[in-house]
Design a protein around this motif. Sequence first.
Motif, PDB file in Angstrom:
ATOM      1  N   LEU A 142       0.845  -1.195   0.000  1.00  0.00           N
ATOM      2  CA  LEU A 142       0.000   0.000   0.000  1.00  0.00           C
ATOM      3  C   LEU A 142       0.878   1.241   0.000  1.00  0.00           C
ATOM      4  N   GLU A 143       0.552   2.183  -0.876  1.00  0.00           N
ATOM      5  CA  GLU A 143       1.229   3.480  -0.908  1.00  0.00           C
ATOM      6  C   GLU A 143       0.179   4.581  -0.754  1.00  0.00           C
ATOM      7  N   PHE A 144       0.400   5.438   0.220  1.00  0.00           N
ATOM      8  CA  PHE A 144      -0.506   6.557   0.498  1.00  0.00           C
ATOM      9  C   PHE A 144       0.297   7.841   0.482  1.00  0.00           C
ATOM     10  N   SER A 145      -0.258   8.870  -0.147  1.00  0.00           N
ATOM     11  CA  SER A 145       0.410  10.170  -0.102  1.00  0.00           C
ATOM     12  C   SER A 145      -0.621  11.285  -0.150  1.00  0.00           C
ATOM     13  N   GLU A 146      -0.413  12.275   0.679  1.00  0.00           N
ATOM     14  CA  GLU A 146      -1.207  13.490   0.600  1.00  0.00           C
ATOM     15  C   GLU A 146      -0.670  14.316  -0.565  1.00  0.00           C
ATOM     16  N   VAL A 147      -1.570  14.803  -1.392  1.00  0.00           N
ATOM     17  CA  VAL A 147      -1.143  15.510  -2.600  1.00  0.00           C
ATOM     18  C   VAL A 147      -1.667  16.932  -2.595  1.00  0.00           C
ATOM     19  N   GLU A 148      -0.924  17.781  -3.269  1.00  0.00           N
ATOM     20  CA  GLU A 148      -1.305  19.188  -3.335  1.00  0.00           C
ATOM     21  C   GLU A 148      -2.597  19.356  -4.147  1.00  0.00           C
ATOM     22  N   PRO A 149      -3.482  20.254  -3.718  1.00  0.00           N
ATOM     23  CA  PRO A 149      -4.711  20.511  -4.488  1.00  0.00           C
ATOM     24  C   PRO A 149      -4.387  21.035  -5.886  1.00  0.00           C
ATOM     25  N   GLU A 150      -5.193  20.648  -6.853  1.00  0.00           N
ATOM     26  CA  GLU A 150      -5.068  21.162  -8.206  1.00  0.00           C
ATOM     27  C   GLU A 150      -6.253  22.097  -8.463  1.00  0.00           C
ATOM     28  N   PRO A 151      -6.046  23.113  -9.283  1.00  0.00           N
ATOM     29  CA  PRO A 151      -7.120  24.103  -9.511  1.00  0.00           C
ATOM     30  C   PRO A 151      -8.448  23.484  -9.941  1.00  0.00           C
ATOM     31  N   ASP A 152      -8.378  22.466 -10.800  1.00  0.00           N
ATOM     32  CA  ASP A 152      -9.618  21.885 -11.308  1.00  0.00           C
ATOM     33  C   ASP A 152     -10.015  20.596 -10.611  1.00  0.00           C
ATOM     34  N   ARG A 153      -9.155  20.086  -9.673  1.00  0.00           N
ATOM     35  CA  ARG A 153      -9.481  18.821  -9.003  1.00  0.00           C
ATOM     36  C   ARG A 153      -9.135  18.911  -7.517  1.00  0.00           C
ATOM     37  N   SER A 154      -9.429  20.032  -6.906  1.00  0.00           N
ATOM     38  CA  SER A 154      -9.022  20.250  -5.522  1.00  0.00           C
ATOM     39  C   SER A 154      -9.778  19.380  -4.535  1.00  0.00           C
ATOM     40  N   ASP A 155     -10.919  18.853  -4.969  1.00  0.00           N
ATOM     41  CA  ASP A 155     -11.757  18.098  -4.038  1.00  0.00           C
ATOM     42  C   ASP A 155     -11.874  16.626  -4.444  1.00  0.00           C
ATOM     43  N   VAL A 156     -10.872  16.113  -5.180  1.00  0.00           N
ATOM     44  CA  VAL A 156     -10.943  14.737  -5.677  1.00  0.00           C
ATOM     45  C   VAL A 156      -9.805  13.910  -5.099  1.00  0.00           C
ATOM     46  N   VAL A 157     -10.148  12.718  -4.580  1.00  0.00           N
ATOM     47  CA  VAL A 157      -9.137  11.771  -4.107  1.00  0.00           C
ATOM     48  C   VAL A 157      -9.220  10.519  -4.973  1.00  0.00           C
ATOM     49  N   ALA A 158      -8.084   9.871  -5.143  1.00  0.00           N
ATOM     50  CA  ALA A 158      -8.007   8.688  -6.000  1.00  0.00           C
ATOM     51  C   ALA A 158      -7.699   7.454  -5.168  1.00  0.00           C
ATOM     52  N   ILE A 159      -8.463   6.378  -5.399  1.00  0.00           N
ATOM     53  CA  ILE A 159      -8.240   5.092  -4.748  1.00  0.00           C
ATOM     54  C   ILE A 159      -8.066   4.050  -5.846  1.00  0.00           C
ATOM     55  N   GLU A 160      -6.927   3.357  -5.810  1.00  0.00           N
ATOM     56  CA  GLU A 160      -6.583   2.449  -6.906  1.00  0.00           C
ATOM     57  C   GLU A 160      -6.139   1.090  -6.374  1.00  0.00           C
ATOM     58  N   PHE A 161      -6.744   0.022  -6.911  1.00  0.00           N
ATOM     59  CA  PHE A 161      -6.345  -1.355  -6.625  1.00  0.00           C
ATOM     60  C   PHE A 161      -6.064  -2.049  -7.962  1.00  0.00           C
ATOM     61  N   PRO A 162      -4.870  -1.898  -8.528  1.00  0.00           N
ATOM     62  CA  PRO A 162      -4.594  -2.410  -9.872  1.00  0.00           C
ATOM     63  C   PRO A 162      -4.826  -3.906 -10.048  1.00  0.00           C
ATOM     64  N   ALA A 163      -4.634  -4.699  -8.992  1.00  0.00           N
ATOM     65  CA  ALA A 163      -4.764  -6.154  -9.105  1.00  0.00           C
ATOM     66  C   ALA A 163      -6.165  -6.581  -9.535  1.00  0.00           C
ATOM     67  N   ILE A 164      -7.174  -5.739  -9.207  1.00  0.00           N
ATOM     68  CA  ILE A 164      -8.548  -6.075  -9.609  1.00  0.00           C
ATOM     69  C   ILE A 164      -9.155  -4.958 -10.467  1.00  0.00           C
ATOM     70  N   ASN A 165      -8.256  -4.167 -11.070  1.00  0.00           N
ATOM     71  CA  ASN A 165      -8.676  -3.126 -12.031  1.00  0.00           C
ATOM     72  C   ASN A 165      -9.634  -2.100 -11.434  1.00  0.00           C
ATOM     73  N   VAL A 166      -9.330  -1.649 -10.227  1.00  0.00           N
ATOM     74  CA  VAL A 166     -10.134  -0.614  -9.581  1.00  0.00           C
ATOM     75  C   VAL A 166      -9.386   0.712  -9.623  1.00  0.00           C
ATOM     76  N   LEU A 167     -10.011   1.727 -10.162  1.00  0.00           N
ATOM     77  CA  LEU A 167      -9.545   3.106 -10.052  1.00  0.00           C
ATOM     78  C   LEU A 167     -10.789   3.978  -9.910  1.00  0.00           C
ATOM     79  N   HIS A 168     -11.033   4.444  -8.680  1.00  0.00           N
ATOM     80  CA  HIS A 168     -12.219   5.254  -8.418  1.00  0.00           C
ATOM     81  C   HIS A 168     -11.815   6.601  -7.843  1.00  0.00           C
ATOM     82  N   PHE A 169     -12.549   7.618  -8.230  1.00  0.00           N
ATOM     83  CA  PHE A 169     -12.339   8.961  -7.707  1.00  0.00           C
ATOM     84  C   PHE A 169     -13.530   9.342  -6.830  1.00  0.00           C
TER      85      PHE A 169
END
Length: 423
Positions: free
Chosen positions: A49-76
């Motif tokens: 597991l890798e977790f990192s707090e990321v800087e807000p982006e102007p157009d995506r300041s309120d979006v977080v990404a959760i990814e589980f590649p082994a089962i093809n999950v990428l949800h925002f």
Amino acid sequence: MASTTSPQLPSPGVSIRVSAPGKVILHGEHSVVYDKLAFAASLGLRTRLEFSEVEPEPDRSDVVAIEFPAINVLHFYSLQDIKDLLAKPVPVSRAASSYNFTHPEVLDHEQVLDSVQTFMKEKSGSLPPDSKQYQALVAFFYLFWSILGTVDVELKRFKLTIKSDLTVGAGTGSSASFAVTIVGFLLQFVRAKRCKSKSCYKNIKVSVTNLSDFDKSELELISKWAYQSEKIMHGTPSGVDNTICTYGGLVEFRKGASPKLVEMTTKFSLILVNTKVPRNTKFLVKNVALKREKHRMIMDGILETMDEIAVKALDCMKKINRRMGDEFDVLEHYETLGELADFNHNLLRCLGVSHPRLDEACQILANKKLHGKLTGAGGGGYAICLVGPFVDKNVISKVIDELNSKGFEAVLTDLGGCGVSID
């Protein structure tokens, strides 16, 4: 046993990496259902597991990404939606003042599960159609809310990725390894942020002086939480997978008894062979039960013999682990383990839980004077082959190449390595 490597917690955002091993059952498949001995060991293959707090982006300041590649999950997800989930009271079976995340037994499991599933339906946009993907996301938010929902923390925009060396749903403890990494991360996050309980919950005491590993009480807590997650995945888990994925080493168990942990100090090697054949555990277990009803005396004799095999095999591994005797004794123990693997695989065939591809893999190994057996439920999944230190490396390389050329996926890995660790 945890890693002594210091975690990376760079400024301005927190970054955390946690990993946990998978597992294989060495002996006792199916017979364990009938109160016989079984034992399993951790694998060198891990979930990370890798977790990192990321800087807000102007157009995506309120979006977080959760990814589980082994089962093809990428949800925002909306960060605000997740904050709203954490703000809700966590359902507990007693007064909230008696609960904090060190007491998972106080949770109202079904209510938490229902609330998380409602959150998933309302906030995820589109639910994944695959049941494994859905269960993984439910398990993640179950743990995330139940633990972080009890502490005061200012959640920032983040990205979380969980990768795995393990094949999902093939009997190598992928779901328990997944859960252990999540709980390990959440505990590390609470420690790194120096979180305190919300006023309505019982005060917590967590160590913030040592962020490089987990102590005994923390490992126990991780295992308990992973068990809660396993209830989502498997209904009534034995408790073995979460134990071994947390602590590593070797675990012996009988139905109705607490798993017994055996620390391994000697390196064991294992050839792990993926048949790539899916299996249905419930169907296989049911078929064994039906055969036992029809041929009670014969089946009970087989199950009793499997118990004797497991007892003797475990004794051999403990003697090797304790380095008892000289090289000749060690060689003799490995030879005995090979014979016992042959016996057990053929008895499992008698139970009707093998598969032509499992038998083929074992025959390829036998042609090189190695000893393989199925592991887990059978009917597909994996075969395993314990490899002693006296086996020529060229022989190992050639048999792995041959297995792979026949459409299997074979790897050499360690057995009995460390449990959850901060990387």
